[in-house]
Write a protein that holds these residues in place. Sequence first.
Motif, PDB file in Angstrom:
ATOM      1  N   LEU A  25      24.877 100.860  88.758  1.00  0.00           N
ATOM      2  CA  LEU A  25      24.681 101.724  89.921  1.00  0.00           C
ATOM      3  C   LEU A  25      25.951 101.713  90.754  1.00  0.00           C
ATOM      4  CD1 LEU A  25      22.598 103.268  91.813  1.00  0.00           C
ATOM      5  CD2 LEU A  25      22.182 101.039  92.875  1.00  0.00           C
ATOM      6  N   VAL A  33      22.994 107.986  98.236  1.00  0.00           N
ATOM      7  CA  VAL A  33      22.380 107.932  96.912  1.00  0.00           C
ATOM      8  C   VAL A  33      20.900 107.603  97.093  1.00  0.00           C
ATOM      9  CG1 VAL A  33      22.330 106.760  94.675  1.00  0.00           C
ATOM     10  CG2 VAL A  33      24.524 107.222  95.788  1.00  0.00           C
ATOM     11  N   LEU A  35      17.311 106.412  95.421  1.00  0.00           N
ATOM     12  CA  LEU A  35      16.748 105.645  94.315  1.00  0.00           C
ATOM     13  C   LEU A  35      15.268 106.010  94.230  1.00  0.00           C
ATOM     14  CD1 LEU A  35      17.861 103.515  92.339  1.00  0.00           C
ATOM     15  CD2 LEU A  35      17.117 101.744  93.941  1.00  0.00           C
ATOM     16  N   ARG A 207      23.605 112.171  95.428  1.00  0.00           N
ATOM     17  CA  ARG A 207      23.236 111.845  94.050  1.00  0.00           C
ATOM     18  C   ARG A 207      21.917 111.090  94.065  1.00  0.00           C
ATOM     19  NH1 ARG A 207      25.573 108.263  91.313  1.00  0.00           N
ATOM     20  NH2 ARG A 207      26.729 107.255  93.008  1.00  0.00           N
ATOM     21  N   VAL A 209      19.242 108.438  91.482  1.00  0.00           N
ATOM     22  CA  VAL A 209      19.001 107.612  90.303  1.00  0.00           C
ATOM     23  C   VAL A 209      17.499 107.430  90.179  1.00  0.00           C
ATOM     24  CG1 VAL A 209      19.307 105.325  89.264  1.00  0.00           C
ATOM     25  CG2 VAL A 209      21.208 106.394  90.512  1.00  0.00           C
ATOM     26  N   LYS A 216      17.121 102.226  84.495  1.00  0.00           N
ATOM     27  CA  LYS A 216      17.583 103.555  84.885  1.00  0.00           C
ATOM     28  C   LYS A 216      17.340 104.529  83.745  1.00  0.00           C
ATOM     29  CE  LYS A 216      22.061 104.251  85.192  1.00  0.00           C
ATOM     30  NZ  LYS A 216      23.431 104.200  85.736  1.00  0.00           N
ATOM     31  N   GLU A 219      20.156 109.974  86.076  1.00  0.00           N
ATOM     32  CA  GLU A 219      21.122 109.880  87.166  1.00  0.00           C
ATOM     33  C   GLU A 219      21.900 111.181  87.223  1.00  0.00           C
ATOM     34  OE1 GLU A 219      24.723 106.975  88.800  1.00  0.00           O
ATOM     35  OE2 GLU A 219      23.982 106.761  86.744  1.00  0.00           O
ATOM     36  N   SER A 222      21.985 115.424  93.153  1.00  0.00           N
ATOM     37  CA  SER A 222      20.618 115.669  93.626  1.00  0.00           C
ATOM     38  C   SER A 222      20.138 117.078  93.301  1.00  0.00           C
ATOM     39  CB  SER A 222      20.542 115.428  95.133  1.00  0.00           C
ATOM     40  OG  SER A 222      20.728 114.060  95.416  1.00  0.00           O
TER      41      SER A 222
END
Length: 243
Positions: A25, A33, A35, A207, A209, A216, A219, A222
Amino acid sequence: MTALLRVESLTVAYGPVTAVRALDLAVGDGEIVALLGANGAGKTSTLRALSGLVRPVGGRIRFAGEDVTGLPPDALVGRGIVHVPEGRQVFGPLSVLENLELGGFTQRKDRAFLRETLAFVFELFPRLKERLHQPAGTLSGGEQQMLAIARGLMSRPRLLLLDEPSMGLAPIVVQDIFRTLRAINGRGTAILIVEQNAKAALALAHRAVVLELGEKVLEGPSEALASDPRVVDAYLAQAEGRR
């Protein structure tokens, strides 16, 4: 974009249970970012490892070029990583001001710094200034969330770790919180946000993930993930169906 945070093969376990497995990450300097993932996907465990609340059993965490793997929370706060946990966790009997002063504890001897930072958080959250001497436990849920974020900002972090800031809040309050997060990021603070409201998180973040069972699985930018059928089916369509 230069990576402010870089995580390599992070593994977090609680006894025999592995919560996060070999996670890579990165968060760029000044980047947001998100998650994403279902309950139990390892999102909160990731934040807890990054803030020193749990010690990883494998992997490496680098922040601003320094290996910070396994450092305790106070050392990480001093380096610029602050964690705003799920559920707000303000100190209810203490006043708004006392909560904020605790957030600036590492800078407690620098009164000028604290005055400047208080002015900064009151600009972001003017409602808190109006309730400065009110016990934090008597604030509304939205005000407590504002206080939790403001308390985290009192050390002027370079990276803010946010765990479910929209939890239990009315939609109009969530909009206010997310507008403020965008303003915080506009001042240069990077943000790693865990959020069940995938639509709001993707609209905020640069972004995202996606985690599943500690690993993960997706990824990307967005905007791209917001139109990815796997994300739409798993997170966005369900949210729309509950509206």
